[in-house]
Design a protein around this motif. Structure first.
Motif, PDB file in Angstrom:
ATOM      1  N   CYS A   1      23.841 -24.618 -49.427  1.00 39.21           N
ATOM      2  CA  CYS A   1      24.453 -25.426 -50.493  1.00 39.21           C
ATOM      3  C   CYS A   1      25.145 -24.559 -51.537  1.00 39.21           C
ATOM      4  O   CYS A   1      25.921 -25.076 -52.342  1.00 39.21           O
ATOM      5  CB  CYS A   1      23.416 -26.321 -51.154  1.00 39.21           C
TER       6      CYS A   1
ATOM      7  N   CYS B   1      17.958 -26.115 -47.136  1.00 39.81           N
ATOM      8  CA  CYS B   1      19.255 -25.950 -46.467  1.00 39.81           C
ATOM      9  C   CYS B   1      19.438 -24.584 -45.827  1.00 39.81           C
ATOM     10  O   CYS B   1      20.533 -24.286 -45.355  1.00 39.81           O
ATOM     11  CB  CYS B   1      20.370 -26.168 -47.476  1.00 39.81           C
TER      12      CYS B   1
ATOM     13  N   GLN C   1      21.100 -19.938 -48.559  1.00 41.17           N
ATOM     14  CA  GLN C   1      21.103 -21.317 -49.046  1.00 41.17           C
ATOM     15  C   GLN C   1      22.501 -21.896 -48.824  1.00 41.17           C
ATOM     16  O   GLN C   1      23.438 -21.594 -49.569  1.00 41.17           O
ATOM     17  CB  GLN C   1      20.707 -21.361 -50.514  1.00 41.17           C
TER      18      GLN C   1
ATOM     19  N   ARG D   1      22.122 -22.810 -37.041  1.00 43.10           N
ATOM     20  CA  ARG D   1      20.942 -23.506 -37.537  1.00 43.10           C
ATOM     21  C   ARG D   1      19.721 -22.666 -37.197  1.00 43.10           C
ATOM     22  O   ARG D   1      19.679 -22.025 -36.143  1.00 43.10           O
ATOM     23  CB  ARG D   1      20.854 -24.890 -36.908  1.00 43.10           C
TER      24      ARG D   1
ATOM     25  N   MET E   1      21.091 -29.902 -52.973  1.00 44.40           N
ATOM     26  CA  MET E   1      22.488 -29.447 -53.023  1.00 44.40           C
ATOM     27  C   MET E   1      22.796 -28.631 -54.279  1.00 44.40           C
ATOM     28  O   MET E   1      23.950 -28.557 -54.710  1.00 44.40           O
ATOM     29  CB  MET E   1      23.457 -30.627 -52.912  1.00 44.40           C
TER      30      MET E   1
ATOM     31  N   ALA F   1      26.565 -26.477 -46.665  1.00 44.49           N
ATOM     32  CA  ALA F   1      25.674 -27.631 -46.542  1.00 44.49           C
ATOM     33  C   ALA F   1      26.466 -28.939 -46.525  1.00 44.49           C
ATOM     34  O   ALA F   1      26.193 -29.826 -45.706  1.00 44.49           O
ATOM     35  CB  ALA F   1      24.661 -27.643 -47.682  1.00 44.49           C
TER      36      ALA F   1
ATOM     37  N   ALA G   1      16.708 -30.822 -43.648  1.00 43.61           N
ATOM     38  CA  ALA G   1      18.124 -30.956 -43.985  1.00 43.61           C
ATOM     39  C   ALA G   1      18.311 -30.700 -45.475  1.00 43.61           C
ATOM     40  O   ALA G   1      17.362 -30.821 -46.257  1.00 43.61           O
ATOM     41  CB  ALA G   1      18.612 -32.358 -43.632  1.00 43.61           C
ATOM     42  N   PRO G   2      19.515 -30.353 -45.888  1.00 41.74           N
ATOM     43  CA  PRO G   2      19.781 -30.133 -47.312  1.00 41.74           C
ATOM     44  C   PRO G   2      19.334 -31.343 -48.134  1.00 41.74           C
ATOM     45  O   PRO G   2      19.527 -32.485 -47.719  1.00 41.74           O
ATOM     46  CB  PRO G   2      21.300 -29.956 -47.364  1.00 41.74           C
TER      47      PRO G   2
ATOM     48  N   THR H   1      19.487 -29.023 -40.105  1.00 47.59           N
ATOM     49  CA  THR H   1      20.065 -27.702 -40.338  1.00 47.59           C
ATOM     50  C   THR H   1      19.052 -26.605 -40.046  1.00 47.59           C
ATOM     51  O   THR H   1      19.421 -25.450 -39.893  1.00 47.59           O
ATOM     52  CB  THR H   1      20.554 -27.573 -41.790  1.00 47.59           C
TER      53      THR H   1
END
Ligand code: FES
Length: 98
Positions: free
Chosen positions: A77, A64, A75, A89, A57, A31, A53-54, A42
């Protein structure tokens, strides 16, 4: 726009995002890498198709999720980058295209 608070580490690895090889900082999460490269969104949402988007985090929001090395809904992140990693993506409902 995402930016680092400190200079990136000198060591890099090459990953492939949607068919494009890119160099990213070793030790970053997937991420963080895609945010740093501004490769957004993403994913897109399953129902409305809105770009995502993430966000957190830290493994809480699931915004994400990406396809990482052929595994859907990872995930990003929580996964550190590594040399040769393949990332895609996800758009809409994840269907396992790789
Ligand atoms: S950014 Fe929230 S779970 Fe990954």
């Amino acid at each position: 726009m995402y930016r680092r608070l400190q200079p990136p580490p000198a060591e890099t690895v090459t990953i492939n995002v949607d068919g494009q090889d890119v160099s990213v900082a070793a030790g970053d999460s997937v991420a963080a890498a895609v945010l740093t490269l501004d490769l957004l969104p993403t994913r897109t949402s399953h129902i409305s198709g809105t770009p995502r988007a993430p966000l957190c985090m830290m493994g809480v929001c699931f915004e994400c999720v990406m396809e990482i090395d052929g595994v859907l809904n990872r995930q990003a992140c929580l996964v550190p980058v590594r040399e040769g990693m393949r990332i895609r993506r996800q758009h809409g409902v994840a269907t396992g295209t790789s």
